[in-house]
Design a protein around this motif. Structure first.
Motif: not given
Length: 314
Positions: A296-300
């Motif tokens: 989530l932190s990486c944009g997923a």
């Protein structure tokens, strides 16, 4: 087309899955329409900072945990906007309508408010996608054991499954697919079939998942309610978005036994490729449930798993 105006948009999500919508003020264009709160990004202002500022000004709360999500360009009669959506899962304070006419919590699958701002229709559909995309593993586990694991996961809330069995004989795959679809229907889950649109239609699946090879040769989006695609590069990701898929899977993030020759992206490269996607992106490859926060932190949007979905160490 005029240069797009960059806008930071906040999708506040409660623990029960409801999202916050706000009614545009009478002084603005599209007055009375419902939207996700947000506003124009100032020159040189980082998007996360713009998001926090707009949420503070419009809702009177402080963002504590937000994740980059999707970016969509929409052409209105009065302007072209590039909407940078963030999913906000934690905030301090109680939201209130500081600048809007009203605010309301709504479940994405049961929106009752009208009219919605035109740009938000596809966004709401994307919000219905769960954080886990489970990929079947019957060829390794055995069909009977796998189906028992699947039923347990469905009872526990699993809602999106891809049928992908490359080592089973076609007749076995077909019968297995029927069993998976029947179980999923019982629990309200969605099923996609990897690469085989004919089988997907035959069993009444919800959609098809395109391989990267199929994506390269595709000229039109398959005619299913849901369509996903496997991607390994920025070029493939953009091709999938142009095709109009509902989501993509990007990987492998880590080494994986199913693709031993593939060069892992790592989280840094994943984040670089998945930056500002037009459709939700699932992280795949050596991924386990513990990796959701990182993804989530990486944009997923979430994580896609083969072994990790069925209690195995990826």
């Amino acid at each position: 087309m005029s240069a797009p105006v960059d806008v930071a948009v906040a999708v506040l999500i409660r623990s029960d899955g409801a999202v916050l919508l706000a009614q545009r003020p009478q002084t603005k264009v599209y007055s009375g329409y419902w939207e996700f709160p947000g506003g124009k990004i100032e020159p040189g202002e980082p998007v996360p900072e713009a998001l926090r500022r707009e949420v503070r000004e419009e809702l009177g709360v402080e963002v504590e945990r937000a994740y980059p999500w999707i970016t969509r360009v929409f052409v209105y009669p009065h302007a072209t906007v590039r909407l940078h959506f963030y999913r906000v899962h934690a905030w301090r304070g109680e939201p209130r309508a500081v600048e809007h006419q009203a605010i309301a919590w709504q479940r994405p699958d049961a929106i009752e408010l009208k009219p919605l701002l035109p740009a938000n229709g596809p966004v709401i559909r994307s919000l219905m996608l769960p954080s886990e995309y489970a990929i079947t593993h019957a060829g390794s586990l055995g069909v009977e054991l796998f189906l028992s694991k699947l039923e347990a996961r469905l009872r526990g809330g699993l809602r999106l499954v891809q049928i992908r069995e490359k080592t089973l004989a076609p007749p076995v795959v077909a019968e297995f697919a029927r069993c998976v679809t029947a179980l999923a229907r019982t629990h309200g889950a969605k099923v996609l079939v990897n690469s085989d649109a004919d089988l997907a239609r035959e069993i009444g699946a919800d959609g098809v998942h395109l391989t990267a090879e199929q994506l390269r040769s595709a000229t039109a989006r398959p005619d299913f309610p849901l369509c996903g695609a496997s991607c390994h590069s920025s070029e493939e990701l953009r091709s999938a978005e142009l095709l109009g898929v509902d989501f993509t899977v990007l990987g492998p993030v880590r080494p994986t036994p199913s693709h031993p020759d593939a060069v892992p992206l790592g989280w840094g490269r994943f984040q670089e490729i998945a930056r500002d996607p037009g459709a939700p992106v699932y992280a795949l490859g050596g991924i386990g449930p513990r990796d959701l926060e990182q993804a989530l932190s990486c944009g997923a949007h979430g994580i896609a798993m083969v072994r990790g979905s069925w209690g195995e160490i990826p």
